[in-house]
Write a protein that holds these residues in place. Structure first.
Motif, mmCIF file in Angstrom:
data_model
loop_
_atom_site.group_PDB
_atom_site.id
_atom_site.type_symbol
_atom_site.label_atom_id
_atom_site.label_comp_id
_atom_site.label_asym_id
_atom_site.label_seq_id
_atom_site.Cartn_x
_atom_site.Cartn_y
_atom_site.Cartn_z
ATOM 1 N N LYS A 250 -1.203 1.524 3.056
ATOM 2 C CA LYS A 250 -0.899 0.250 2.403
ATOM 3 C C LYS A 250 -2.096 -0.694 2.470
ATOM 4 C CE LYS A 250 3.317 -1.447 2.887
ATOM 5 N NZ LYS A 250 4.593 -1.874 3.512
ATOM 6 N N VAL A 251 -2.787 -0.730 3.617
ATOM 7 C CA VAL A 251 -3.989 -1.559 3.729
ATOM 8 C C VAL A 251 -5.089 -0.998 2.814
ATOM 9 C CG1 VAL A 251 -5.810 -2.344 5.283
ATOM 10 C CG2 VAL A 251 -3.432 -2.297 6.077
ATOM 11 N N PHE A 252 -5.235 0.307 2.813
ATOM 12 C CA PHE A 252 -6.212 0.981 1.943
ATOM 13 C C PHE A 252 -5.953 0.600 0.480
ATOM 14 C CE2 PHE A 252 -7.473 4.604 -0.697
ATOM 15 C CZ PHE A 252 -8.724 4.946 -0.207
ATOM 16 N N GLN A 253 -4.681 0.606 0.077
ATOM 17 C CA GLN A 253 -4.327 0.255 -1.297
ATOM 18 C C GLN A 253 -4.609 -1.218 -1.589
ATOM 19 O OE1 GLN A 253 -0.292 1.643 -0.887
ATOM 20 N NE2 GLN A 253 -0.665 3.519 -2.056
ATOM 21 N N LYS A 254 -4.271 -2.086 -0.652
ATOM 22 C CA LYS A 254 -4.500 -3.526 -0.839
ATOM 23 C C LYS A 254 -5.984 -3.815 -1.048
ATOM 24 C CE LYS A 254 -3.878 -8.027 1.422
ATOM 25 N NZ LYS A 254 -3.382 -8.747 2.630
ATOM 26 N N GLN A 260 0.905 -1.586 -3.242
ATOM 27 C CA GLN A 260 0.967 -1.295 -1.804
ATOM 28 C C GLN A 260 2.322 -0.681 -1.434
ATOM 29 O OE1 GLN A 260 -0.321 -5.040 0.190
ATOM 30 N NE2 GLN A 260 -1.150 -5.498 -1.840
ATOM 31 N N ASP A 261 2.460 0.615 -1.751
ATOM 32 C CA ASP A 261 3.725 1.286 -1.482
ATOM 33 C C ASP A 261 3.621 2.321 -0.365
ATOM 34 O OD1 ASP A 261 2.268 3.256 -2.737
ATOM 35 O OD2 ASP A 261 3.590 3.433 -4.479
ATOM 36 N N GLY A 262 2.409 2.517 0.165
ATOM 37 C CA GLY A 262 2.237 3.478 1.246
ATOM 38 C C GLY A 262 2.402 4.933 0.832
ATOM 39 N N ILE A 263 2.403 5.185 -0.475
ATOM 40 C CA ILE A 263 2.526 6.544 -1.011
ATOM 41 C C ILE A 263 1.187 6.965 -1.606
ATOM 42 C CG2 ILE A 263 3.681 8.001 -2.728
ATOM 43 C CD1 ILE A 263 6.083 6.073 -2.515
ATOM 44 N N VAL A 264 0.764 8.174 -1.286
ATOM 45 C CA VAL A 264 -0.508 8.669 -1.826
ATOM 46 C C VAL A 264 -0.225 9.361 -3.159
ATOM 47 C CG1 VAL A 264 -2.541 10.088 -1.400
ATOM 48 C CG2 VAL A 264 -1.397 8.955 0.513
ATOM 49 N N GLY A 265 -0.314 8.576 -4.235
ATOM 50 C CA GLY A 265 -0.197 9.101 -5.594
ATOM 51 C C GLY A 265 -1.569 9.230 -6.219
ATOM 52 N N LYS A 266 -1.612 9.422 -7.536
ATOM 53 C CA LYS A 266 -2.883 9.703 -8.212
ATOM 54 C C LYS A 266 -3.904 8.570 -8.054
ATOM 55 C CE LYS A 266 -1.604 13.714 -9.702
ATOM 56 N NZ LYS A 266 -2.131 14.942 -9.076
ATOM 57 N N ASN A 267 -3.475 7.313 -8.170
ATOM 58 C CA ASN A 267 -4.426 6.208 -8.066
ATOM 59 C C ASN A 267 -5.027 6.116 -6.658
ATOM 60 O OD1 ASN A 267 -4.131 5.412 -10.734
ATOM 61 N ND2 ASN A 267 -2.424 4.045 -10.270
ATOM 62 N N THR A 268 -4.183 6.337 -5.658
ATOM 63 C CA THR A 268 -4.681 6.310 -4.278
ATOM 64 C C THR A 268 -5.586 7.509 -4.017
ATOM 65 O OG1 THR A 268 -2.679 5.152 -3.586
ATOM 66 C CG2 THR A 268 -3.999 6.186 -1.854
ATOM 67 N N TRP A 269 -5.171 8.681 -4.519
ATOM 68 C CA TRP A 269 -6.033 9.873 -4.371
ATOM 69 C C TRP A 269 -7.412 9.635 -4.988
ATOM 70 C CZ3 TRP A 269 -6.074 13.634 -1.187
ATOM 71 C CH2 TRP A 269 -4.915 14.252 -0.721
ATOM 72 N N LYS A 270 -7.460 8.960 -6.106
ATOM 73 C CA LYS A 270 -8.740 8.718 -6.784
ATOM 74 C C LYS A 270 -9.722 8.010 -5.863
ATOM 75 C CE LYS A 270 -10.699 6.698 -11.009
ATOM 76 N NZ LYS A 270 -10.378 5.951 -12.259
ATOM 77 N N TYR A 271 -9.240 7.021 -5.132
ATOM 78 C CA TYR A 271 -10.114 6.290 -4.204
ATOM 79 C C TYR A 271 -10.403 7.101 -2.941
ATOM 80 C CZ TYR A 271 -9.903 2.056 -7.018
ATOM 81 O OH TYR A 271 -10.046 1.138 -8.048
ATOM 82 N N LEU A 273 -10.714 10.326 -2.899
ATOM 83 C CA LEU A 273 -11.694 11.325 -3.320
ATOM 84 C C LEU A 273 -13.099 10.736 -3.392
ATOM 85 C CD1 LEU A 273 -9.623 13.078 -6.130
ATOM 86 C CD2 LEU A 273 -10.353 14.122 -3.981
ATOM 87 N N SER A 274 -13.205 9.468 -3.780
ATOM 88 C CA SER A 274 -14.538 8.849 -3.888
ATOM 89 C C SER A 274 -15.184 8.659 -2.522
ATOM 90 C CB SER A 274 -14.447 7.502 -4.602
ATOM 91 O OG SER A 274 -13.918 6.498 -3.735
ATOM 92 N N GLY A 275 -14.356 8.435 -1.491
ATOM 93 C CA GLY A 275 -14.888 8.263 -0.143
ATOM 94 C C GLY A 275 -15.657 6.981 0.074
ATOM 95 N N GLU A 276 -15.504 6.016 -0.826
ATOM 96 C CA GLU A 276 -16.254 4.759 -0.732
ATOM 97 C C GLU A 276 -15.528 3.748 0.151
ATOM 98 O OE1 GLU A 276 -17.126 3.232 -4.580
ATOM 99 O OE2 GLU A 276 -18.148 5.060 -5.245
ATOM 100 N N LYS A 277 -16.317 2.988 0.897
ATOM 101 C CA LYS A 277 -15.762 1.912 1.713
ATOM 102 C C LYS A 277 -15.663 0.636 0.886
ATOM 103 C CE LYS A 277 -17.547 3.638 6.133
ATOM 104 N NZ LYS A 277 -18.342 3.329 7.335
ATOM 105 N N TYR A 278 -14.637 -0.183 1.192
ATOM 106 C CA TYR A 278 -14.450 -1.452 0.474
ATOM 107 C C TYR A 278 -14.333 -2.587 1.472
ATOM 108 C CZ TYR A 278 -13.716 0.788 -4.050
ATOM 109 O OH TYR A 278 -13.874 1.477 -5.222
#
Length: 278
Positions: A250-254, A260-271, A273-278
């Protein structure tokens, strides 16, 4: 760069190549000679390590390696064609090491319409095992399947250009990521995704990624935890998708402007996979 090129096999007799719809010994030279010209015309120093005649297969291999090892080169490229009725481009390196030109060559020949069979362990191949340079043996395609007809449509010049681009784009942005490779292996194992394990992010991986949520457990959950920690989180990598992992997601998504649903779906997987820090 300084590059040694070997047009694989002798022309005839001991050490000669496979024959099907096309003749390997002839086509390795058709491709290799064009590749040599491309490299030289673009400022690279090239040593031709082709052996046309030998008294035995062992003599051919030994002479090839001696020619390569006489020179101080950045890469040794040996051009071959495969046989056995299969389809696609594959490349061999020592212990299957991920070399950027090898990745590029596979990708660039794939774009010409061939299956990408990826990088394989060539440590048992004499010319890979015995040469001092970083060595890449390219199996362009199969001489005895539809591959050969596609090759004839394209012509050796197009293959030479693809190999040249692969070598010259050594500093490609498609960098190897060990985490990506691990995910590819796990997706293949669990879902028969048929992904090439090359450590390179791609849309095909995103398509193959499952939805992962609380109470999931296993290696894919563990990989998600590893990726979260690599971008700044500090959670236990136990392969169990519990409340702490959900909260971290959820923090990662925010931080990435996602729902912020705490579920790893396609949009969350995309980030992820990139491995980038924010």
């Amino acid at each position: 760069m300084k590059i040694a090129i070997n047009c694989g096999h002798t022309l005839e007799g001991p050490g000669s190549g496979a024959i099907g719809i096309i003749n390997e010994s002839i086509e390795t030279r058709n491709v290799g000679e064009r590749l040599i010209r491309l490299l030289k015309n673009n400022g690279h120093k090239v040593t031709n390590c082709t052996v046309d005649k030998a008294n035995s297969q062992a003599e051919y291999l030994k002479e090839t390696v001696e020619l390569v090892n006489k020179e101080d080169v950045d890469y040794f490229i040996s051009i071959h064609f495969n046989a056995g009725g299969g389809k696609g481009i594959e490349v061999y390196t020592y212990n299957g090491k991920i070399l950027q030109p090898a990745l590029n060559i596979c990708k660039d020949i794939e774009l010409l319409g061939f299956n990408n069979r990826g990088i394989k362990d060539g440590s048992n191949l004499y010319v890979i095992n015995r040469t001092r340079a970083k060595s890449i043996l390219v199996e362009v395609c199969f001489v005895d399947s539809d591959d050969a007809n596609r090759y004839l449509e394209l012509g050796p010049g197009r293959i030479a250009e693809a190999i040249y681009q692969g070598i010259s784009n050594e500093n490609s942005n498609d960098k190897y990521d060990n985490w990506i490779a691990g995910l590819q292996e796990e997706l293949n194992k669990q879902y028969s995704s048929n992904l090439i394990v090359n450590g390179i992010n791609s849309d095909n991986i995103l398509i193959a990624c499952p939805i992962v949520r609380i109470n999931a457990c296993g290696n894919i959950t563990k990989l998600i935890q590893e990726r979260l920690n690599s971008v700044g989180f500090n959670i236990v990598e136990d392969g169990i998708f519990g409340i702490k992992t959900k909260n971290a997601i959820k923090v990662f998504q925010k931080n990435r402007g996602l729902k912020q649903d705490g579920i790893v779906g396609k949009n969350t997987w995309k980030y992820l996979l990139s491995g980038e820090k924010y």
